[in-house]
Design a protein around this motif. Sequence first.
Motif, PDB file in Angstrom:
ATOM      1  N   ALA A   1       0.837  -1.197   0.000  1.00  0.00           N
ATOM      2  CA  ALA A   1       0.000   0.000   0.000  1.00  0.00           C
ATOM      3  C   ALA A   1       0.872   1.247   0.000  1.00  0.00           C
ATOM      4  CB  ALA A   1      -0.914  -0.005   1.218  1.00  0.00           C
ATOM      5  N   PHE A   2       1.951   1.180   0.758  1.00  0.00           N
ATOM      6  CA  PHE A   2       2.874   2.302   0.837  1.00  0.00           C
ATOM      7  C   PHE A   2       3.468   2.610  -0.539  1.00  0.00           C
ATOM      8  CE2 PHE A   2       5.627   5.258   2.701  1.00  0.00           C
ATOM      9  CZ  PHE A   2       5.343   5.347   4.038  1.00  0.00           C
TER      10      PHE A   2
ATOM     11  N   GLU B   1       2.221   1.795  -3.428  1.00  0.00           N
ATOM     12  CA  GLU B   1       1.231   2.251  -4.381  1.00  0.00           C
ATOM     13  C   GLU B   1       0.941   3.740  -4.200  1.00  0.00           C
ATOM     14  OE1 GLU B   1      -2.171  -0.444  -4.882  1.00  0.00           O
ATOM     15  OE2 GLU B   1      -3.191   1.408  -5.499  1.00  0.00           O
ATOM     16  N   ILE B   2       0.808   4.149  -2.951  1.00  0.00           N
ATOM     17  CA  ILE B   2       0.549   5.561  -2.690  1.00  0.00           C
ATOM     18  C   ILE B   2       1.697   6.409  -3.242  1.00  0.00           C
ATOM     19  CG2 ILE B   2       0.327   7.304  -0.886  1.00  0.00           C
ATOM     20  CD1 ILE B   2      -1.134   5.270   0.795  1.00  0.00           C
TER      21      ILE B   2
ATOM     22  N   ASN C   1       1.632   6.641  -7.041  1.00  0.00           N
ATOM     23  CA  ASN C   1       0.586   7.549  -7.503  1.00  0.00           C
ATOM     24  C   ASN C   1       0.973   8.992  -7.277  1.00  0.00           C
ATOM     25  OD1 ASN C   1      -1.410   5.842  -8.532  1.00  0.00           O
ATOM     26  ND2 ASN C   1      -1.854   5.174  -6.452  1.00  0.00           N
ATOM     27  N   LEU C   2       1.609   9.202  -6.131  1.00  0.00           N
ATOM     28  CA  LEU C   2       2.044  10.547  -5.807  1.00  0.00           C
ATOM     29  C   LEU C   2       3.074  11.016  -6.837  1.00  0.00           C
ATOM     30  CD1 LEU C   2       2.093  12.575  -3.156  1.00  0.00           C
ATOM     31  CD2 LEU C   2       4.403  11.737  -3.102  1.00  0.00           C
TER      32      LEU C   2
ATOM     33  N   ARG D   1       1.439  12.239  -9.935  1.00  0.00           N
ATOM     34  CA  ARG D   1       0.620  13.446  -9.863  1.00  0.00           C
ATOM     35  C   ARG D   1       1.395  14.684  -9.441  1.00  0.00           C
ATOM     36  NH1 ARG D   1      -5.029  11.870  -8.355  1.00  0.00           N
ATOM     37  NH2 ARG D   1      -5.216   9.743  -9.074  1.00  0.00           N
TER      38      ARG D   1
ATOM     39  N   THR E   1      -5.351   5.049 -14.088  1.00  0.00           N
ATOM     40  CA  THR E   1      -6.612   4.341 -13.914  1.00  0.00           C
ATOM     41  C   THR E   1      -7.637   5.001 -14.824  1.00  0.00           C
ATOM     42  OG1 THR E   1      -6.953   5.737 -11.992  1.00  0.00           O
ATOM     43  CG2 THR E   1      -6.253   3.488 -11.583  1.00  0.00           C
TER      44      THR E   1
ATOM     45  N   ASP F   1     -10.496   6.524 -14.637  1.00  0.00           N
ATOM     46  CA  ASP F   1     -11.155   7.814 -14.445  1.00  0.00           C
ATOM     47  C   ASP F   1     -10.220   8.976 -14.114  1.00  0.00           C
ATOM     48  OD1 ASP F   1     -12.553   6.931 -11.190  1.00  0.00           O
ATOM     49  OD2 ASP F   1     -10.627   6.575 -12.124  1.00  0.00           O
ATOM     50  N   ASP F   2      -8.911   8.762 -14.259  1.00  0.00           N
ATOM     51  CA  ASP F   2      -8.066   9.951 -14.093  1.00  0.00           C
ATOM     52  C   ASP F   2      -6.905   9.953 -15.088  1.00  0.00           C
ATOM     53  OD1 ASP F   2      -6.150   9.117 -11.085  1.00  0.00           O
ATOM     54  OD2 ASP F   2      -6.404   8.063 -12.973  1.00  0.00           O
TER      55      ASP F   2
ATOM     56  N   TYR G   1      -2.790  15.884  -5.700  1.00  0.00           N
ATOM     57  CA  TYR G   1      -3.542  15.688  -4.461  1.00  0.00           C
ATOM     58  C   TYR G   1      -3.725  17.009  -3.710  1.00  0.00           C
ATOM     59  CZ  TYR G   1      -2.637  10.621  -4.526  1.00  0.00           C
ATOM     60  OH  TYR G   1      -2.599   9.298  -4.815  1.00  0.00           O
ATOM     61  N   LEU G   2      -4.652  16.993  -2.782  1.00  0.00           N
ATOM     62  CA  LEU G   2      -4.682  18.028  -1.758  1.00  0.00           C
ATOM     63  C   LEU G   2      -3.807  17.506  -0.629  1.00  0.00           C
ATOM     64  CD1 LEU G   2      -8.448  18.924  -1.355  1.00  0.00           C
ATOM     65  CD2 LEU G   2      -6.656  20.305  -2.397  1.00  0.00           C
TER      66      LEU G   2
ATOM     67  N   LEU H   1       6.314  10.995   3.670  1.00  0.00           N
ATOM     68  CA  LEU H   1       5.996   9.861   2.807  1.00  0.00           C
ATOM     69  C   LEU H   1       7.231   9.336   2.078  1.00  0.00           C
ATOM     70  CD1 LEU H   1       3.398   8.341   1.908  1.00  0.00           C
ATOM     71  CD2 LEU H   1       3.485   9.700  -0.146  1.00  0.00           C
TER      72      LEU H   1
END
Lengths: 85, 294
Positions: free
Chosen positions: B48-49, B51-52, B55-56, B59, B198, B200-201, B207-208, B220
């Motif tokens: 999970a770490f 993946e976040i 994604n970060l 973006r 993905t 839908d983006d 991110y906020l 992070l």
Amino acid sequence: MADIHLQVITPVNLVVDERVDEVVAPGKAGEFGVLPGHVPFITILAEGELRYRKGSHEKKMIVEGGIAEVRDDKITVLTDRVRMD
Amino acid sequence: MASIRQVRSKIKSVKGTRRIMSAMKLISAVKLRRAQELLLSFRPYSDAFMEITKNLARRCDPERHPLLRRPEQMKRLHLVFMTSDRGLCGSFNSNLIRKLETYLVTDAKKYEEVKFTFLGRRGRDHFSRNKITGVENYTGINERNYKEIAEKVASELVSEYIREETDEIILVYNYFRSALTQVMVYERILPIEQGAETKDDSTPVDYLYEPTREAVLKKLLTNYVRVRVERAIEESLTSEHASRMTAMESATSNADDVIKKLTLLANKTRQAMITTELMDIVNGTEALRKGGAD
């Protein structure tokens, strides 16, 4: 009805992995709520209470800091430890 | 033909070795179970770490944090190579070393500089014979201290990357697929791989961040490197125990075969001795009887 996929993960176990309707978590800059359709969001968590609601059932636990990510109707909470009350 | 005494002492020594090997197998089995439990519970967290962070990385603007830097040219490589301290674990180390050696004379040629960090004595010793030494070496890693070691390794790597002294960091270790199979993996941890799109983006929105972007990125990203290293060490330790258990298991059954063969040989030798003795006696009495008749 739309729902959110909530995952609460610690280094030693997967605490929660289910679809819920609403999550309220203790952000470092204040408590925040997450409903379906939330914008992408990352925050540092403070120690505090994490609540989530599924239908009329509400559950809560104490998370000890960590990080939360909200994206595509999924909220991932990474925390060092979770205490159930 | 070997004397019966020799064969018997040989059997005794093989039996002694067998006992040691089967004890080692049992110890490894216990250690494996413990390590595997740790690893399996850590995997969801580290996945999970990762993946976040990925994604970060997709973006967020790379200018925002030095760890998001994407070098235009990959010239300097830093390899973190994980082996075990001790042997008697089958092909655990030798496979890894052999593959790394091939890698160094093929793909790694495109880098101007290759640096190493060795975790585990075996890899360090092997490559020091070829005059390759690590920037940092760590030995004596076990289930109790690996978290601190992971933290140290990670902070070294982070500061090196931030000082722009390296362009790429790769972890090389044995990935634990099951108790019977471990596969060698090359994993690039920096620069951070970008997450897949993905549906839908397709146009990534940043991110906020709360409380601030800087605080989130710092927490992070530095933890990301630590989590990756920690995960790799856990994979490697678990694989080592599994590998040793399998190796000792086959060694034990080999010893059983040897003991069987030697026992057969001992019995044959004994039988031969008895036959010779009998023949002597029979011949003797025969000779006496004949002598008496004359």
